[in-house]
Design a protein around this motif. Structure first.
Motif, mmCIF file in Angstrom:
data_model
loop_
_atom_site.group_PDB
_atom_site.id
_atom_site.type_symbol
_atom_site.label_atom_id
_atom_site.label_comp_id
_atom_site.label_asym_id
_atom_site.label_seq_id
_atom_site.Cartn_x
_atom_site.Cartn_y
_atom_site.Cartn_z
ATOM 1 N N ASN A 191 -3.921 35.129 3.162
ATOM 2 C CA ASN A 191 -4.195 34.939 1.735
ATOM 3 C C ASN A 191 -4.024 33.482 1.314
ATOM 4 N N LEU A 192 -3.249 32.710 2.067
ATOM 5 C CA LEU A 192 -3.173 31.280 1.808
ATOM 6 C C LEU A 192 -4.542 30.633 2.006
ATOM 7 N N LEU A 193 -5.251 31.080 3.044
ATOM 8 C CA LEU A 193 -6.594 30.557 3.290
ATOM 9 C C LEU A 193 -7.522 30.864 2.120
ATOM 10 N N LEU A 194 -7.421 32.078 1.593
ATOM 11 C CA LEU A 194 -8.269 32.460 0.461
ATOM 12 C C LEU A 194 -7.893 31.666 -0.785
ATOM 13 N N ALA A 195 -6.593 31.452 -0.985
ATOM 14 C CA ALA A 195 -6.161 30.658 -2.140
ATOM 15 C C ALA A 195 -6.686 29.231 -2.040
ATOM 16 N N GLY A 238 -9.229 27.822 9.574
ATOM 17 C CA GLY A 238 -7.789 28.017 9.691
ATOM 18 C C GLY A 238 -6.938 26.935 9.076
ATOM 19 N N GLY A 239 -7.539 25.956 8.416
ATOM 20 C CA GLY A 239 -6.776 24.860 7.831
ATOM 21 C C GLY A 239 -6.161 25.223 6.498
ATOM 22 N N ILE A 240 -5.124 24.494 6.130
ATOM 23 C CA ILE A 240 -4.421 24.722 4.873
ATOM 24 C C ILE A 240 -4.966 23.776 3.800
ATOM 25 N N PRO A 241 -4.646 24.010 2.522
ATOM 26 C CA PRO A 241 -5.141 23.128 1.458
ATOM 27 C C PRO A 241 -4.743 21.671 1.687
ATOM 28 N N ALA A 242 -5.616 20.776 1.241
ATOM 29 C CA ALA A 242 -5.420 19.333 1.459
ATOM 30 C C ALA A 242 -5.703 18.575 0.181
ATOM 31 N N THR A 243 -5.217 17.360 0.133
ATOM 32 C CA THR A 243 -5.493 16.477 -0.997
ATOM 33 C C THR A 243 -5.381 15.033 -0.534
ATOM 34 N N GLY A 244 -5.697 14.101 -1.409
ATOM 35 C CA GLY A 244 -5.575 12.699 -1.067
ATOM 36 C C GLY A 244 -4.129 12.314 -0.813
ATOM 37 N N GLY A 303 -7.815 23.904 22.191
ATOM 38 C CA GLY A 303 -9.237 24.066 21.897
ATOM 39 C C GLY A 303 -9.575 23.743 20.455
ATOM 40 N N LEU A 304 -10.867 23.880 20.127
ATOM 41 C CA LEU A 304 -11.338 23.636 18.772
ATOM 42 C C LEU A 304 -11.067 24.849 17.894
ATOM 43 N N PRO A 305 -10.911 24.648 16.591
ATOM 44 C CA PRO A 305 -10.683 25.788 15.692
ATOM 45 C C PRO A 305 -11.915 26.682 15.623
ATOM 46 N N HIS A 306 -11.686 27.961 15.348
ATOM 47 C CA HIS A 306 -12.787 28.937 15.267
ATOM 48 C C HIS A 306 -13.089 29.274 13.812
ATOM 49 N N PHE A 307 -14.363 29.520 13.550
ATOM 50 C CA PHE A 307 -14.796 29.879 12.200
ATOM 51 C C PHE A 307 -14.441 31.328 11.910
ATOM 52 N N ALA A 308 -13.865 31.572 10.745
ATOM 53 C CA ALA A 308 -13.533 32.937 10.321
ATOM 54 C C ALA A 308 -13.509 32.979 8.802
ATOM 55 N N LEU A 309 -14.209 33.933 8.217
ATOM 56 C CA LEU A 309 -14.275 34.074 6.767
ATOM 57 C C LEU A 309 -13.117 34.947 6.292
ATOM 58 N N PRO A 310 -12.272 34.459 5.370
ATOM 59 C CA PRO A 310 -11.154 35.273 4.880
ATOM 60 C C PRO A 310 -11.652 36.538 4.186
ATOM 61 N N ALA A 311 -10.884 37.616 4.324
ATOM 62 C CA ALA A 311 -11.220 38.870 3.654
ATOM 63 C C ALA A 311 -11.059 38.696 2.150
ATOM 64 N N GLU A 350 -0.731 23.693 14.477
ATOM 65 C CA GLU A 350 -2.132 23.361 14.717
ATOM 66 C C GLU A 350 -2.985 23.485 13.452
ATOM 67 N N TYR A 351 -2.543 24.321 12.497
ATOM 68 C CA TYR A 351 -3.309 24.460 11.261
ATOM 69 C C TYR A 351 -3.265 23.171 10.445
ATOM 70 N N GLY A 352 -2.153 22.456 10.523
ATOM 71 C CA GLY A 352 -2.085 21.151 9.877
ATOM 72 C C GLY A 352 -3.004 20.144 10.545
ATOM 73 N N ILE A 353 -3.112 20.228 11.872
ATOM 74 C CA ILE A 353 -4.006 19.323 12.602
ATOM 75 C C ILE A 353 -5.458 19.615 12.246
#
Length: 578
Positions: free
Chosen positions: A92-96, A296-302, A229-237, A47-50
């Motif tokens: 930590n992937l989210l923070l990166a 909760g999403g992962i890094p993206a690019t074109g 459901g829809l993703p939830h907002f969360a600020l990485p530590a 779901e994080y990819g979605i």
């Protein structure tokens, strides 16, 4: 104001909406299975990819610099994201990813978008092929249905893990993967308008669910299904220690994201005849990668393949990408409970074909066949990507390419002694023997061709000092073919000038270009030489040199190298002051 907005909106709906709608739906259908596959391959929940496909696509489309760019999770990111997850964890992937977004925005604001094109092609082809190998081998376990597999960062460790667990091979998984692979390959031939990956996933999932239920691992058994459901907002530590640990991986994500997105934008320009704004594209990608991790999403690019599909499907504006994201969102809400039945073995051939398509094997072997320095850069970058990691590969590949470039540029610099020929044009002296029998004892002329920079400065200095076998009265340096001088080159030129001046030798400069002239003025070397000793043309420098030559020496010389030699000798014979 509302009235003014109605006209453009009405015009858009009547002219472009239908085309954008069809393109958006097509891209959405393709993006959905890829989003889940890339997320699973990166070691996170599907779901994080979605979520990434939805959020990053919209933000990058609205704020980016390419009209047709489709942004989302891509295969190029899989090895680096998996490495971060294995070493630092998903949080930590989210923070990166967030840090990478900040870096991308800074790159865009600093107008660094055009600098990406200076990355050598052997480096990009090398690490792309290496990434493809890592993606392909990473899916072997799912293709064979192996169990008990532990994730490893290194390629060799991953292969060893597969070999150790070959006894857990699952024939049902192999059958599922083969059926999916066959349908992906055959669908474009018979149903070219339908995405083969979607057909393969649906058919192989139905096969596994009805023919041998419970015999293969699925998204539900591996990850607990996909929430609807829809993703939830969360600020990485965020802590200082985490920032120190993740800044290097974040920089790698940013660089790879910049390269991939700008390459994709260039492809889109070639297909449509448009022109993207590279710096704005970096800022758009940065915004997407800052916001996406917050949900909760992962890094993206074109994504080059999805961008090309968007264009081929008839997209007219950037809203086609927004439509594709809305389609994925609607599908997530409606069909999420059913997605858990997709076998991991069905995902494997999808990613394997992605790896094959992104490998650029034709370009790889074309560069390899040259057996040149470029092929060395290619091989080193490729092997380091596979055996070490992408960060090391890019760093070493760029460093090696830079060293080779500096060596090539230093070889371009040529320092030659020149003399007038019978037609009174300056020509190079091919042999030292001619200098021994035919040379002016007072005036030496050297022609320098090529950039005078740190890689060639030592050779320039040695060539001048070694070639001067005597103490001429005047030395003329022809610099009309020197386009560039850096501070190291200026320092060596200063050393030569000061050394010659201490020996009582006058130095004249002819044909100095604008950039070298600015450097010599800034450093004060122009003043040290003497502003009156700079000439636009070499003949003017020779005329000046003849005026300052020793007339008595000219009267004893029989070589008659220059036109003014006879006049100089006659002046002495007639006791006329020269």
């Amino acid at each position: 104001m509302l009235r003014s907005l109605k006209v453009p909106l009405k015009r858009y709906c009547s002219r472009h909406f239908q085309k954008d709608l069809m393109a958006g739906l097509t891209v959405g259908v393709i993006s959905l299975p890829l989003a889940m596959a890339f997320a699973i391959a990166a070691g996170v929940k599907p779901e994080y990819g979605i979520y990434t496909t939805i959020i990053a696509a919209v933000l990058a489309s609205l704020f980016g610099g390419s009209r047709y760019q489709v942004t989302g999770p891509t295969g190029a990111f899989i090895p680096i994201l998996l490495s971060i997850v294995l070493v630092h964890g998903y949080e930590n992937l989210l923070l990166a990813g967030l840090l990478a977004g900040i870096i991308l925005i800074v790159m865009g604001l600093l107008k660094m978008g055009t600098l990406i094109k200076f990355i050598p092609r052997p480096v990009t082809v090398g690490f792309t092929a290496g990434i493809a190998i890592n993606i392909f081998t990473g899916q072997i376990a799912n293709f064979l249905g192996l169990t008990g597999i532990q994730g490893h960062e290194g390629f060799i460790d991953s292969i060893r893990e597969i070999l150790l667990h070959l006894d857990t091979l699952n024939p049902y998984s192999i059958l599922t993967a083969i059926v999916c692979l066959a349908l992906i390959l055959l669908t474009p031939r018979f149903l070219p308008r339908i995405p083969g990956s979607l057909v393969g996933l649906l058919a192989s999932t139905a096969l596994a669910a009805f023919m041998y239920p419970g015999q293969v691992a699925t998204i539900a058994t591996a990850f607990g299904g996909i929430p609807g459901g829809l993703p939830h907002f969360a600020l990485p530590a965020i802590t200082v220690d985490k920032l120190e640990q993740l800044i290097r991986p974040a920089f790698t994500i940013a660089m790879l994201g910049a390269i991939e997105s700008l390459l994709s934008a260039v492809v889109a320009d070639g297909m449509t005849g448009t022109r993207h704004n590279s710096n704005r594209e970096l800022i758009g990608q940065g915004i997407a990668n800052i916001v996406t991790p917050l949900f909760g999403g992962i890094p993206a690019t074109g994504a080059i393949a999805r961008t090309a599909t968007n264009i081929k499907s008839g997209a007219v504006t950037r809203y086609s990408v927004v439509i594709s994201a809305l389609f994925v969102l609607a599908t997530l809400i409606v069909l999420a409970p059913y997605a858990g039945a997709i076998p991991l073995a069905s995902m494997a051939p999808v990613l394997m074909l992605v790896a094959y398509n992104m490998s650029e094997h034709q370009a790889f072997f074309a560069i390899l066949k040259t057996r040149s320095n470029s092929s060395s850069v290619l091989v080193v970058t490729f092997l380091l990507t596979v055996l070490a990691n992408l960060t090391v590969a890019v760093e070493v590949g760029l460093l090696l390419a830079m060293v080779i470039f500096v060596k090539r540029m230093s070889d371009i610099l040529v320092v030659t002694k020149v003399l007038p020929n019978p037609e009174n044009h300056l020509s190079k002296v091919a042999a030292q023997s001619r200098l021994d029998t035919h040379d002016c004892p007072q005036i030496s002329i050297f022609s320098i061709e090529g950039p005078l920079f740190f890689g060639a400065a030592q050779m320039f200095s040695a060539s001048i000092m070694d070639t001067i076998q005597y103490n001429p009265r005047i030395l003329i340096l022809r610099l009309s073919k020197v386009p560039f001088i850096d501070l190291t080159g200026e320092d060596h030129l200063r050393t030569i000038v000061e050394s010659l001046q201490k020996r009582g030798i006058m130095v004249l400069i002819s044909g100095l270009n604008d950039q070298p002239q600015k450097i010599l003025r800034t450093t004060g070397l122009a003043e040290r030489i003497g502003k009156e000793r700079f000439f636009v043309h070499t003949e003017h420098a020779i005329a000046y040199a003849m005026q300052h030559a020793d007339a008595k020496c000219c009267s004893r010389c029989r070589e008659r190298i220059f036109d003014g030699c006879d006049a100089k000798s006659e002046a002495v014979a007639n006791e006329v002051p020269a």
